[in-house]
Design a protein around this motif. Structure first.
Motif, short mmCIF file in Angstrom:
data_model
loop_
_atom_site.label_atom_id
_atom_site.label_comp_id
_atom_site.label_asym_id
_atom_site.label_seq_id
_atom_site.Cartn_x
_atom_site.Cartn_y
_atom_site.Cartn_z
N SER A 21 8.83 -5.51 5.81
CA SER A 21 8.28 -5.02 7.09
C SER A 21 7.47 -3.74 6.89
O SER A 21 6.38 -3.59 7.45
CB SER A 21 9.41 -4.78 8.10
OG SER A 21 10.08 -5.97 8.38
N LEU A 22 8.04 -2.83 6.08
CA LEU A 22 7.33 -1.58 5.81
C LEU A 22 6.03 -1.84 5.06
O LEU A 22 4.99 -1.23 5.34
CB LEU A 22 8.23 -0.63 5.01
CG LEU A 22 9.40 -0.01 5.77
CD1 LEU A 22 10.28 0.80 4.81
CD2 LEU A 22 8.91 0.88 6.90
N ALA A 23 6.09 -2.75 4.08
CA ALA A 23 4.89 -3.09 3.32
C ALA A 23 3.83 -3.69 4.23
O ALA A 23 2.64 -3.37 4.13
CB ALA A 23 5.23 -4.05 2.19
N LEU A 24 4.28 -4.58 5.15
CA LEU A 24 3.34 -5.20 6.08
C LEU A 24 2.73 -4.16 7.02
O LEU A 24 1.53 -4.20 7.32
CB LEU A 24 4.06 -6.28 6.89
CG LEU A 24 3.20 -7.05 7.91
CD1 LEU A 24 2.07 -7.79 7.21
CD2 LEU A 24 4.08 -8.02 8.71
N LEU A 25 3.58 -3.22 7.48
CA LEU A 25 3.09 -2.17 8.37
C LEU A 25 2.03 -1.31 7.68
O LEU A 25 1.00 -0.96 8.27
CB LEU A 25 4.27 -1.30 8.82
CG LEU A 25 3.96 -0.23 9.88
CD1 LEU A 25 3.49 -0.88 11.18
CD2 LEU A 25 5.20 0.62 10.16
N CYS A 26 2.29 -0.95 6.40
CA CYS A 26 1.31 -0.16 5.64
C CYS A 26 0.01 -0.93 5.46
O CYS A 26 -1.08 -0.38 5.58
CB CYS A 26 1.89 0.21 4.27
SG CYS A 26 3.24 1.40 4.34
N LEU A 27 0.16 -2.25 5.18
CA LEU A 27 -1.03 -3.08 5.01
C LEU A 27 -1.85 -3.14 6.29
O LEU A 27 -3.08 -3.02 6.26
CB LEU A 27 -0.63 -4.48 4.57
CG LEU A 27 -1.78 -5.49 4.35
CD1 LEU A 27 -2.70 -4.99 3.24
CD2 LEU A 27 -1.23 -6.87 4.02
N VAL A 31 -5.66 -1.88 6.72
CA VAL A 31 -6.69 -2.79 7.24
C VAL A 31 -7.33 -2.20 8.49
O VAL A 31 -8.56 -2.25 8.66
CB VAL A 31 -6.08 -4.18 7.54
CG1 VAL A 31 -7.08 -5.06 8.29
CG2 VAL A 31 -5.67 -4.86 6.24
N TYR A 32 -6.51 -1.64 9.37
CA TYR A 32 -7.04 -1.03 10.60
C TYR A 32 -8.01 0.10 10.28
O TYR A 32 -9.09 0.20 10.86
CB TYR A 32 -5.89 -0.51 11.45
CG TYR A 32 -6.34 0.30 12.65
CD1 TYR A 32 -6.85 -0.31 13.79
CD2 TYR A 32 -6.27 1.70 12.63
CE1 TYR A 32 -7.27 0.42 14.88
CE2 TYR A 32 -6.69 2.45 13.71
CZ TYR A 32 -7.19 1.81 14.84
OH TYR A 32 -7.61 2.55 15.91
N LYS A 33 -7.61 0.97 9.31
CA LYS A 33 -8.46 2.10 8.93
C LYS A 33 -9.77 1.60 8.34
O LYS A 33 -10.85 2.13 8.64
CB LYS A 33 -7.73 2.99 7.93
CG LYS A 33 -8.47 4.28 7.59
CD LYS A 33 -8.61 5.18 8.79
CE LYS A 33 -9.25 6.51 8.42
NZ LYS A 33 -9.44 7.37 9.60
N VAL A 34 -9.70 0.57 7.50
CA VAL A 34 -10.92 0.02 6.89
C VAL A 34 -11.84 -0.55 7.96
O VAL A 34 -13.06 -0.35 7.92
CB VAL A 34 -10.55 -1.06 5.84
CG1 VAL A 34 -11.80 -1.82 5.40
CG2 VAL A 34 -9.88 -0.42 4.64
N VAL A 35 -11.25 -1.27 8.92
CA VAL A 35 -12.06 -1.84 10.00
C VAL A 35 -12.75 -0.74 10.80
O VAL A 35 -13.94 -0.84 11.14
CB VAL A 35 -11.19 -2.72 10.92
CG1 VAL A 35 -11.96 -3.12 12.18
CG2 VAL A 35 -10.72 -3.96 10.18
N VAL A 36 -12.01 0.34 11.10
CA VAL A 36 -12.59 1.46 11.84
C VAL A 36 -13.76 2.07 11.08
O VAL A 36 -14.83 2.35 11.65
CB VAL A 36 -11.52 2.54 12.13
CG1 VAL A 36 -12.17 3.82 12.67
CG2 VAL A 36 -10.50 2.02 13.12
N LEU A 37 -13.58 2.25 9.76
CA LEU A 37 -14.64 2.83 8.94
C LEU A 37 -15.85 1.91 8.87
O LEU A 37 -17.00 2.37 8.91
CB LEU A 37 -14.11 3.12 7.53
CG LEU A 37 -13.05 4.23 7.44
CD1 LEU A 37 -12.52 4.34 6.00
CD2 LEU A 37 -13.61 5.57 7.89
#
Length: 514
Positions: A21-27, A31-37
């Motif tokens: 779950s933690l690994a998925l949350l980090c992923l 991904v969210y940060k990359v999309v924003v950038l």
């Protein structure tokens, strides 16, 4: 039951679920940060499509083309020649500034009340807080109104003797260089002198920083902070607060901030203690002229509300830095420029001698009697602006005179250095020619072609203070010494928060016959 036994009650599958779950949350976060950038990059490309610019790397942008070797500002001028009016500059894959370098574009930005950009200037906020330099909106307007009395004619007039005293201390120390004939570095000496001046004029304190042995810790911290802020802006991963905080550079930044803040906090603390005995501003006024710190502590708006402790420290940090470091840059380059142009230096000296007429310092009325010296000061500020660039963030769309537009949210950087060397505005822009500032030669030139103190509603509140100090220091220096260039140590100009030289600013001096 022991702690290990308690944990043993949980099945191993549960720990596996938590880990996944933690690994998925980090992923998801990555991904969210990359999309924003990616969205930021797409928007920037779309917003600036009407403007051509120098080619850059897809990830690093133009950062790698800045060599930090003393040629970067001249590279900006060259790019300006290839791309008139403005061109985009990328700092990493997603951060893009529209760099403007023509008076028509500069006017559109500086005559507005658009705030300083919230990207580059956020890196300086941890140091100087939300003071006049970076604040915006009603807070900026309120603070500007409350602080303006600190730069009134009567207050500035009282500063001249203090400026002269600090300058004379510095010039006395230079006697050993005159005797030996050796070359010496200017900026360090001038920085101590301008810090001494600002402590006396704005905070009514005799710091003795010019006569103390060893390196001044506050000035050392300012050097470190300006270097680290510049490094952070150029290093894309450091734009992230957490990454910078955990880095060695982040540690050095926090340590330097602590030194700078302890310096200003001591100044404020001692003044508050002194004011405890005098509660009424009118009684303090009868004892001495109110200085900048008095006005900060005693200022009240129409609702009888003063500045908070946080606001006071931010303004003290801002003025302590702006009042000494930018002025030190200006004075150092002016003296070096005059050393390189002895014919102009001699004309200034003749004018100064005539105005002083045997006196050992300038008086208030003398400041307006130095037209040629003033022109030389302005020409040096043109070639070597103490603040080589500034940036704003648009809150609404803007259309420039040539019809090109930029939407709200755009970051706009004004390259003061490139503007001041724009060949379409200044004939032979790299030549030192004070006569450019004769009234007949300036009348048809845009007032936004020369902006060493910015312009418009957000211009430098202390520009008259600075110009007075420049005149006093130049006059007293030329009255006493002949300045000579050191041809083996030409400055390598670098942009930091203020203009500096990578290898220092060196001159030789000779005591004049009296």
């Amino acid at each position: 039951m022991s702690l290990s036994e308690s944990f043993g009650c949980f099945p191993s599958s549960w720990f596996g679920f938590v880990q996944h779950s933690l690994a998925l949350l980090c992923l998801v976060g990555v991904v969210y940060k990359v999309v924003v950038l990616l969205i930021q990059r797409r928007d920037a490309l779309r917003n600036f499509k009407a403007f051509t610019g120098p080619p850059g790397h897809w990830f690093f942008g133009h950062v790698l083309q800045f060599k930090q070797d003393g040629t970067d500002l001249d590279q900006m001028v060259k790019w300006g020649e290839e791309h008139p009016y403005a061109f985009p500059l990328w700092f990493g894959p997603c951060v893009c500034y529209m760099n403007i370098h023509h008076p028509d574009y500069v006017k559109s930005i500086l005559t507005s009340t658009e705030p300083k950009d919230d990207y580059a200037y956020k890196f300086i906020k941890t140091w100087i807080g939300d003071g006049l330099l970076v604040s915006h909106g009603q807070k900026w307007f309120r603070h500007r109104r409350l602080l303006t009395p600190g730069f009134h004619y009567d207050v500035l007039k009282s500063h001249l003797k203090l400026m002269s005293a600090s300058a004379k201390t510095m010039l006395d120390k230079w006697e050993r260089y005159s005797s030996s004939g050796e070359s010496f570095e200017l900026f360090e000496h001038v920085s101590l002198m301008t810090l001494d001046t600002i402590m006396k004029c704005a905070f009514s304190r005799n710091s003795n920083c010019q006569t103390e042995s060893g390196t001044n810790e506050y000035i050392k911290s300012v050097y470190q902070l300006t270097d680290l802020i510049n490094l952070r802006f150029r290093t894309f991963p450091y734009h992230n607060d957490l990454i910078f905080y955990l880095s060695p550079h982040g540690f050095r930044h926090r340590r330097a901030c602590k030194v700078a803040h302890s310096h200003t906090e001591e100044v404020i603390r001692k003044r508050k203690e002194a004011l405890k005995e005098e509660k009424e501003p009118e009684r303090i006024q009868t004892k001495r002229t109110l200085d900048f710190l008095d006005i900060l502590l005693l200022a009240r708006d129409e609702n009888e509300q003063g500045l908070s402790d946080e606001d006071i420290r931010a303004e003290v940090d801002t003025f302590m830095f702006e009042g000494h470091d930018t002025t030190a840059s200006g004075i150092s380059f002016i003296l070096h420029t005059l050393a390189c142009h002895p014919e102009h230096q001699n004309k200034c000296r003749e004018e100064i001698a005539q105005v002083l007429n045997g006196k050992d310092t300038l008086e208030w009325e003398d400041l307006s009697k130095l037209p040629y010296t003033t022109m030389c000061i302005k020409e040096s500020l043109r070639l070597f602006p103490p603040v080589p660039g500034m940036a704003r963030k648009l809150t609404k769309p803007i259309t420039f005179l040539d019809g090109r537009t930029m939407p709200a949210g755009s970051l706009v950087g004004t390259s003061v250095y490139a503007l001041h060397r724009n060949a379409t505005v200044w004939e032979n822009p790299n030549v030192f020619d004070p006569l450019r500032f004769l009234p007949e030669n300036s009348c048809e030139r845009s007032p936004h072609a020369f902006v060493p103190f910015s312009a418009g509603p957000r211009n430098c509140i202390g520009q008259n203070f600075a110009m007075n100090e420049l005149k006093v220091v130049v006059a007293l220096t030329l009255r006493r010494y002949q300045l000579m260039e050191d041809p083996t140590r030409k400055p390598k100009i670098i942009p930091r928060v203020v203009l500096r030289s990578l290898n220092g600013i060196h001159i030789r001096i000779k005591t004049l016959d009296t």
